[in-house]
Design an enzyme around this catalytic site. Sequence first.
Site, PDB file in Angstrom:
ATOM      1  N   HIS A   6      39.115 -61.293 -23.302  1.00 53.12           N
ATOM      2  CA  HIS A   6      39.140 -62.238 -24.436  1.00 53.12           C
ATOM      3  C   HIS A   6      38.017 -63.280 -24.341  1.00 53.12           C
ATOM      4  O   HIS A   6      38.209 -64.450 -24.652  1.00 53.12           O
ATOM      5  CB  HIS A   6      40.525 -62.879 -24.572  1.00 53.12           C
ATOM      6  CG  HIS A   6      41.006 -63.641 -23.360  1.00 53.12           C
ATOM      7  ND1 HIS A   6      42.336 -63.709 -23.011  1.00 53.12           N
ATOM      8  CD2 HIS A   6      40.357 -64.373 -22.442  1.00 53.12           C
ATOM      9  CE1 HIS A   6      42.463 -64.459 -21.925  1.00 53.12           C
ATOM     10  NE2 HIS A   6      41.286 -64.877 -21.558  1.00 53.12           N
TER      11      HIS A   6
ATOM     12  N   HIS B 103      43.286 -71.975 -22.102  1.00 50.89           N
ATOM     13  CA  HIS B 103      42.188 -72.460 -21.265  1.00 50.89           C
ATOM     14  C   HIS B 103      42.000 -73.949 -21.498  1.00 50.89           C
ATOM     15  O   HIS B 103      41.020 -74.372 -22.112  1.00 50.89           O
ATOM     16  CB  HIS B 103      40.901 -71.717 -21.603  1.00 50.89           C
ATOM     17  CG  HIS B 103      41.004 -70.228 -21.527  1.00 50.89           C
ATOM     18  ND1 HIS B 103      41.665 -69.481 -22.463  1.00 50.89           N
ATOM     19  CD2 HIS B 103      40.534 -69.351 -20.614  1.00 50.89           C
ATOM     20  CE1 HIS B 103      41.590 -68.195 -22.123  1.00 50.89           C
ATOM     21  NE2 HIS B 103      40.924 -68.091 -21.005  1.00 50.89           N
TER      22      HIS B 103
ATOM     23  N   HIS C 251      35.324 -61.433 -13.242  1.00 49.47           N
ATOM     24  CA  HIS C 251      34.411 -62.529 -13.567  1.00 49.47           C
ATOM     25  C   HIS C 251      34.688 -63.737 -12.683  1.00 49.47           C
ATOM     26  O   HIS C 251      35.821 -63.983 -12.309  1.00 49.47           O
ATOM     27  CB  HIS C 251      34.427 -62.913 -15.047  1.00 49.47           C
ATOM     28  CG  HIS C 251      35.719 -63.425 -15.657  1.00 49.47           C
ATOM     29  ND1 HIS C 251      36.931 -62.782 -15.553  1.00 49.47           N
ATOM     30  CD2 HIS C 251      35.962 -64.535 -16.404  1.00 49.47           C
ATOM     31  CE1 HIS C 251      37.856 -63.456 -16.234  1.00 49.47           C
ATOM     32  NE2 HIS C 251      37.313 -64.527 -16.741  1.00 49.47           N
TER      33      HIS C 251
ATOM     34  N   GLU D 131      43.148 -63.160 -14.098  1.00 54.92           N
ATOM     35  CA  GLU D 131      43.724 -62.970 -15.444  1.00 54.92           C
ATOM     36  C   GLU D 131      44.311 -61.564 -15.620  1.00 54.92           C
ATOM     37  O   GLU D 131      45.181 -61.348 -16.458  1.00 54.92           O
ATOM     38  CB  GLU D 131      42.656 -63.201 -16.528  1.00 54.92           C
ATOM     39  CG  GLU D 131      42.260 -64.658 -16.666  1.00 54.92           C
ATOM     40  CD  GLU D 131      41.170 -64.875 -17.714  1.00 54.92           C
ATOM     41  OE1 GLU D 131      40.898 -66.030 -18.015  1.00 54.92           O
ATOM     42  OE2 GLU D 131      40.589 -63.886 -18.229  1.00 54.92           O
TER      43      GLU D 131
END
Lengths: 301, 136
Positions: A12, A59, A193, A240
């Site tokens: 996302h 976030h 990431h 995540e």
Amino acid sequence: MARITAGVATSHVPLLGVAADQGKAGDEYFAPIFAGYEWSREWIARNLPDVIVLVYNDHASAFDMKIIPTFAIGCGESYAPADEGWGPREVPDVEGHPDLAWHIAQSLILDEFDMTIINEMDVDHGLTVPLTMMFGAPDKWPCKVIPLAVNVVTYPPPSGNRCWALGEAIARAVDSFAEDLDVQIWGTGGMSHQLQGPRAGLINREWDNMFLDKLCGTSDDLRHIPHIEYLRETGSEGIEMVMWLIMRGALGRETRALHRHYHVPCSNTAIGHLVLEPVDGTVPPSPRIEGNSPAAQAMIE
Amino acid sequence: MTDKRDIHAYLGEFDDIPGTRVFTAARARQGYHLNQFAMSLMKPDNRERFRADEKAYLDEWKLTDAMKAAVLRRDYNALLDLGGNVYFLSKIFSTDGVSFAEAVSTMTDMDFPTYRDMMNKGGRSPEGVRSIKDKR
């Protein structure tokens, strides 16, 4: 009776929202990413669910450091796109399904998942970018969405095992809802990431593809991966991916992959995307067999 | 599987990852006001006030001198050490109009074009940066 018809997993990355909103999806940099969703857009137009249970993380948008719910479910009627510091995305508001959401919330709590219930919040790129990737830019999102937010920012996040068991409990909750509804479950975020520190930019194509492989079929190996492995192998934000395990747990014993896409990079991140369907329609058994057994409750080594 | 996890061993392993600060409860507590300051920049009025006089805006928050100095010089590695979390610090990136990737590159030993080039070639390999003690 409501049923889970399919699972969708997708990264996302906020930059994808920017690319879509500014008409740059066809640019050289973004085209290979969006191309991997063309199949999915055609598929979902033919297999439109009534409701999506959309697992994502906030976030630092709706939640700041004041309140950090591990698992939170949106039971509200609608959610506006959040202003993440540069104005809200110009995408439609997200319509909820309060009846099913409250039913799931109650069922999960009775199944010993002590959910936080949210009636009002804004939703950030973690939730709206997956909708954009799957539906493009409609005037109105074509189905209702139940946001399910997971803390993957402040340690410890929930274990992969707990996430998988939550998915199983969601499948039982959906199965016991009286109304005739097609429900999809989406797991978002990832893949590898790292957005911070001298090791930033870490990408692990091999590990990511192992993870994609094991979401398909009957394996439940992924539920046993400890946090430290995500951190070492997939970067500080790769954690995540535990949210994908909520989706996988909800699909029952066996899954079949209908579509798969992987691309590096998008900004700092590896893009992964899967469309899965449950093979046998088996609803995961009661928590007294799996979720609540000593083995499933035990900490992971 | 064991019946009881050793929380100290769980947390201790996080210090063995090269170039990485895991956002533990200890860091969350240390950086609470720093992260809440950064969060305040979500509001346009606050962004304007911060831009107009950064030092004065920072003085309104319960921040240590080290935190204030690190914000003023945009030293994101120092801010991570002081309990900052990147999703909160990213509110400073957007206030500055700097892309996420460019801001992230300042935490590495590369300039932005070099970092971007590394990402376009498949990113940083995990080889050698998984564990300090095992050198793998």
